[in-house]
Design a protein around this motif. Structure first.
Motif, short mmCIF file in Angstrom:
data_model
loop_
_atom_site.label_atom_id
_atom_site.label_comp_id
_atom_site.label_asym_id
_atom_site.label_seq_id
_atom_site.Cartn_x
_atom_site.Cartn_y
_atom_site.Cartn_z
N TYR A 319 21.30 15.66 55.18
CA TYR A 319 21.89 16.94 54.79
C TYR A 319 21.12 17.66 53.69
CZ TYR A 319 26.02 15.55 57.50
OH TYR A 319 26.87 15.18 58.50
N VAL A 320 20.74 16.94 52.63
CA VAL A 320 20.09 17.61 51.50
C VAL A 320 18.74 18.19 51.91
CG1 VAL A 320 19.20 17.35 49.16
CG2 VAL A 320 21.37 16.26 49.79
N PRO A 321 17.87 17.45 52.59
CA PRO A 321 16.62 18.09 53.05
C PRO A 321 16.88 19.29 53.96
CG PRO A 321 16.40 15.71 53.14
CD PRO A 321 17.84 15.98 52.83
N ALA A 322 17.96 19.25 54.74
CA ALA A 322 18.24 20.36 55.66
C ALA A 322 18.58 21.65 54.93
CB ALA A 322 19.39 19.98 56.60
N VAL A 323 19.14 21.54 53.72
CA VAL A 323 19.50 22.76 52.97
C VAL A 323 18.56 23.02 51.80
CG1 VAL A 323 21.93 22.40 53.58
CG2 VAL A 323 21.10 21.60 51.35
N ALA A 324 17.60 22.14 51.59
CA ALA A 324 16.79 22.17 50.37
C ALA A 324 16.00 23.45 50.19
CB ALA A 324 15.84 20.97 50.34
N GLY A 325 15.59 24.09 51.27
CA GLY A 325 14.65 25.21 51.15
C GLY A 325 15.27 26.56 50.88
N ASN A 326 16.60 26.65 50.77
CA ASN A 326 17.24 27.96 50.69
C ASN A 326 18.23 28.02 49.53
OD1 ASN A 326 18.66 30.36 51.12
ND2 ASN A 326 18.73 30.12 53.34
N PRO A 327 18.02 28.94 48.58
CA PRO A 327 18.93 29.05 47.43
C PRO A 327 20.32 29.54 47.80
CG PRO A 327 17.30 30.80 47.38
CD PRO A 327 16.88 29.86 48.46
N GLN A 328 20.52 29.92 49.05
CA GLN A 328 21.85 30.29 49.51
C GLN A 328 22.78 29.07 49.56
OE1 GLN A 328 21.97 31.45 53.68
NE2 GLN A 328 23.59 32.94 53.29
N HIS A 329 22.19 27.88 49.67
CA HIS A 329 22.94 26.65 49.81
C HIS A 329 23.21 26.01 48.45
CE1 HIS A 329 22.30 27.17 54.01
NE2 HIS A 329 21.01 26.86 53.97
N LEU A 330 24.11 25.03 48.44
CA LEU A 330 24.53 24.35 47.20
C LEU A 330 24.50 22.85 47.41
CD1 LEU A 330 25.98 24.37 44.35
CD2 LEU A 330 28.14 24.38 45.64
N VAL A 331 23.96 22.14 46.42
CA VAL A 331 24.11 20.68 46.34
C VAL A 331 24.98 20.41 45.12
CG1 VAL A 331 22.96 18.45 46.07
CG2 VAL A 331 21.86 20.28 47.39
N ALA A 332 26.22 19.94 45.39
CA ALA A 332 27.19 19.74 44.32
C ALA A 332 27.31 18.25 44.02
CB ALA A 332 28.54 20.32 44.73
N LEU A 333 26.66 17.78 42.97
CA LEU A 333 26.72 16.38 42.58
C LEU A 333 28.04 16.14 41.85
CD1 LEU A 333 23.04 16.02 41.35
CD2 LEU A 333 23.99 15.23 43.52
N THR A 334 28.73 15.05 42.20
CA THR A 334 30.11 14.88 41.74
C THR A 334 30.33 13.63 40.91
OG1 THR A 334 30.67 13.75 43.81
CG2 THR A 334 31.00 16.15 43.72
N GLY A 335 29.27 12.93 40.54
CA GLY A 335 29.42 11.72 39.75
C GLY A 335 28.20 11.49 38.89
N TYR A 336 28.30 10.50 38.02
CA TYR A 336 27.21 10.17 37.11
C TYR A 336 25.96 9.78 37.90
CZ TYR A 336 24.63 7.92 33.34
OH TYR A 336 23.67 7.57 32.42
#
Length: 424
Positions: A319-336
């Motif tokens: 999933y993360v590589p699939a959205v990595a190239g576009n600032p329209q997307h979000l990676v929301a880290l939820t833990g330490y």
């Protein structure tokens, strides 16, 4: 009574405390390549497992190797999660591809147990509810709700002279999945975790609101929000948060199997009905899901709650590589994000090793602290009820500093080192 710290002392990971060389409290793993295990040989008369996280339960099957059969005491959710984690450990190391006898270890490094030991746990399992005293190796032991993950427990050990409280991991603040711990059993000695001893966390409602706003804005703008989350506790909490804020989401990875275990032991949850409604709201992917399907889902304007929480493997690697190239997307880290993990590297540098390749991530990366550990105020509030007790600080990156702060505030506090034996 004396206790020996075999792991978890002045570190986070491989928690293991041996009482009088007889009763073992937890037996965990410190993840890494290779992973690290508690120090010294151990052959306990009985074992109590506080909760089903790798750093507390990851090496438990090794305790029933050979002809050893110590009874293992835990809550039903901890029993289920420990076996699930063990099977996943063997799968990740390639051991599940061994001969049908289940005795092949395989993988990149030796695992201290095989499928045979995992199966053998069923022979020695002794499940208990909260507040029900039981005998273990001649001690009276009672488990109390620790508010950390479903089934997590404070462990009270009483030998008739000394009452020892091992807090294990705990949380004093309510989550959607669980209520914060309110248990304060009388104790002469308290072994307390200190993971977030230097962190003052904002209130949970504010964290939820910021998370939900960021995800909704991403989805409404046509983007995808990838939400890496720990499989145990965090995935289910975030599914409930998404439901409460009317955010559509997929759930993928090991968290799907964990969710099914929690359905079976829903009496350990804060609100079983709300949990089931959230499960009905989310779209769960099964083990047959292929990466091609995941990439198609990543093209949808939606939220995807997926393992691994620190980007160290699992479906997040698709999933993360699939959205990595576009600032329209979000990676929301939820833990330490532990130092040295791809998640920490991504936060600090905007790039990380993902799916076997080092990538620059143009998608927005944000961090939301949904930790299920007590923060500094929670720790101090809990310990306030134990001012007259001896306090031993463990499970943290700055145990000695926190113990010194407690001493300055009038506590009898210290921070044992790994391998140290302490007379109580």
């Amino acid at each position: 009574m004396d206790v020996r710290f075999l792991g978890g002392a002045r570190e986070v990971g491989r928690s293991a405390i041996l009482v009088d060389d007889s009763l073992l409290l937890d037996y965990g793993v410190k993840p890494g390549t290779p992973p690290r295990y508690p120090v010294g040989d151990v052959d306990p008369d009985a074992v109590v497992v506080s909760h089903g996280h790798l750093d507390h339960a990851g090496a438990v099957p090794a305790l029933v190797a050979g002809d050893r059969r110590p009874p293992v005491h835990w809550t039903p959710p901890t029993r289920d999660l420990t076996r699930l984690l063990a099977k996943d450990t063997l799968k990740l190391q390639g051991a599940s591809r061994g001969p049908g006898t289940g005795n092949a270890r395989g993988g990149r490094y030796d695992c201290p147990f095989t499928r045979a030991e995992v199966a053998r746990l069923g022979e020695v399992s002794e499940p208990h509810g909260y507040g029900e005293p039981f005998d273990a190796a001649g001690y009276e032991v009672t488990l109390f709700d620790a508010g950390h993950i479903p089934g997590s427990a404070h462990v009270l050990v009483d030998d008739g002279d000394t009452r020892l409280l091992y807090t294990a991991d705990f949380n004093t603040e309510d989550q959607r999945l669980l209520s914060g711990t309110t248990a304060r059993p009388d104790a002469d000695v308290v072994i307390t975790e200190s993971t977030y001893a230097d962190v003052a966390r904002e209130d949970r409602a504010s964290i939820e609101d910021r998370f939900a706003t960021a995800v909704r804005e991403t989805v409404r703008g046509g983007g995808t929000a990838v939400v890496p989350a720990f499989a145990i506790g965090r995935t289910q909490e975030l599914a409930m948060v998404c439901h409460a804020h009317d955010v559509d989401c997929y759930v993928d990875g090991m968290g799907v199997a964990v969710t099914e275990r929690f359905r079976r032991t829903s009496e350990f949850l804060r609100d079983p009905d709300a949990f089931l409604r959230a499960c009905g709201h989310a779209r769960f992917l099964d083990a047959s899901t292929r990466d091609g399907q995941r990439r198609r889902i990543a093209d949808e304007p939606t939220a995807i709650v997926t393992t691994a929480g620190m980007l160290s493997g699992g479906p997040a690697m698709t999933y993360v590589p699939a959205v990595a190239g576009n600032p329209q997307h979000l990676v929301a880290l939820t833990g330490y994000q532990v130092a040295g993990t791809p998640g920490r590297e991504l936060l600090e540098t905007g790039s990380a090793e993902l799916g076997g390749r080092h990538r620059r991530v143009a998608a927005r990366v944000r961090e939301f602290d949904f930790s299920a550990h007590a923060d500094r105020d929670g720790l101090l509030g809990f310990l306030e009820d134990y001012r007259g007790s001896r306090v031993l600080v463990d499970h943290g990156d700055r145990c000695a500093d926190f113990a010194a702060e407690l001493r300055a505030d009038g506590f009898d506090a210290s921070a044992p080192e790994r391998g140290e034996r302490v007379a109580l």
